[in-house]
Design a protein around this motif. Structure first.
Motif, PDB file in Angstrom:
ATOM      1  N   VAL A 280      41.660  18.523 -21.544  1.00 21.27           N
ATOM      2  CA  VAL A 280      42.509  17.301 -22.003  1.00 21.27           C
ATOM      3  C   VAL A 280      41.715  16.320 -22.224  1.00 21.27           C
ATOM      4  N   LYS A 281      40.357  16.159 -22.174  1.00 18.58           N
ATOM      5  CA  LYS A 281      39.337  15.133 -22.462  1.00 18.58           C
ATOM      6  C   LYS A 281      39.457  14.899 -24.010  1.00 18.58           C
TER       7      LYS A 281
ATOM      8  N   MET B 207      49.081  11.445 -23.611  1.00 21.11           N
ATOM      9  CA  MET B 207      48.819  12.604 -24.183  1.00 21.11           C
ATOM     10  C   MET B 207      49.090  12.688 -25.545  1.00 21.11           C
ATOM     11  N   ASN B 208      48.198  12.966 -26.266  1.00 23.00           N
ATOM     12  CA  ASN B 208      47.910  13.009 -27.662  1.00 23.00           C
ATOM     13  C   ASN B 208      47.554  14.336 -28.227  1.00 23.00           C
TER      14      ASN B 208
ATOM     15  N   PRO C 283      50.758  23.880 -27.295  1.00 19.15           N
ATOM     16  CA  PRO C 283      51.553  24.792 -26.645  1.00 19.15           C
ATOM     17  C   PRO C 283      51.030  24.992 -25.123  1.00 19.15           C
ATOM     18  N   GLU C 284      49.853  25.137 -25.020  1.00 18.29           N
ATOM     19  CA  GLU C 284      49.268  25.495 -23.740  1.00 18.29           C
ATOM     20  C   GLU C 284      49.018  24.035 -22.841  1.00 18.29           C
ATOM     21  N   ASP C 285      49.549  23.157 -23.265  1.00 20.42           N
ATOM     22  CA  ASP C 285      49.776  21.800 -22.339  1.00 20.42           C
ATOM     23  C   ASP C 285      51.108  21.963 -21.754  1.00 20.42           C
ATOM     24  N   THR C 286      51.953  22.835 -21.969  1.00 18.86           N
ATOM     25  CA  THR C 286      53.248  23.136 -21.165  1.00 18.86           C
ATOM     26  C   THR C 286      53.034  23.412 -19.792  1.00 18.86           C
TER      27      THR C 286
ATOM     28  N   GLY D 189      52.055  16.545 -31.101  1.00 23.14           N
ATOM     29  CA  GLY D 189      52.907  15.253 -31.041  1.00 23.14           C
ATOM     30  C   GLY D 189      52.256  14.661 -29.677  1.00 23.14           C
ATOM     31  N   SER D 190      52.954  13.508 -29.374  1.00 24.32           N
ATOM     32  CA  SER D 190      52.350  12.838 -28.078  1.00 24.32           C
ATOM     33  C   SER D 190      53.503  12.262 -27.143  1.00 24.32           C
ATOM     34  N   LEU D 191      53.191  12.293 -25.831  1.00 20.80           N
ATOM     35  CA  LEU D 191      54.287  11.869 -24.849  1.00 20.80           C
ATOM     36  C   LEU D 191      53.191  10.999 -23.857  1.00 20.80           C
TER      37      LEU D 191
END
Length: 120
Positions: free
Chosen positions: A64-65, A83-84, A88-91, A16-18
């Motif tokens: 994140v690039k 962020m697209n 889970p590691e982006d938590t 998902g995205s935020l």
């Protein structure tokens, strides 16, 4: 003095995205380089992305690039992090920060953070 308030965090499924926002107080917002950082539980805070005062210069962490875009609106005194393809590691808790130089050596002001949780 600059006050920073982050928003836009939440719970999202993997893939998902935020879009995170950071609203800044003060009339000199365009003079500051802005950065996004994050801190996951049990880990050190890490750099995510940064943008120069005029919005032309940007830089990203390798993690994140290609999946994230930092931008700013100097009329609205706001910096964004899109962020697209979230993983889970982006938590983490995501923080924005302001620096009075470019490239930033030291960030002078920090927000209180917004939680991003990515479920698998």
């Amino acid at each position: 003095q600059v006050q920073l308030v982050e928003s836009g965090g939440g719970l999202v499924q993997a893939g998902g995205s935020l879009r995170l926002s950071c609203a800044a107080s003060g009339r000199t917002f365009s003079r500051f380089a802005m950065g996004w950082f994050r801190q996951a539980p049990g880990k050190d805070r890490e750099f995510v992305a940064r943008i120069g005062g005029n919005g032309w210069s940007t830089d990203y962490a390798d993690s994140v690039k290609g999946r994230s875009t930092i931008s700013r609106n100097n009329v609205k005194n706001t910096v964004y992090l899109q962020m697209n393809s979230l993983k889970p590691e982006d938590t983490a808790v995501y923080y924005c920060a302001a620096a009075s130089n470019w490239p930033p050596v030291h960030y002078d002001y920090w927000g209180q953070g917004t939680q991003v949780t990515v479920s698998s």
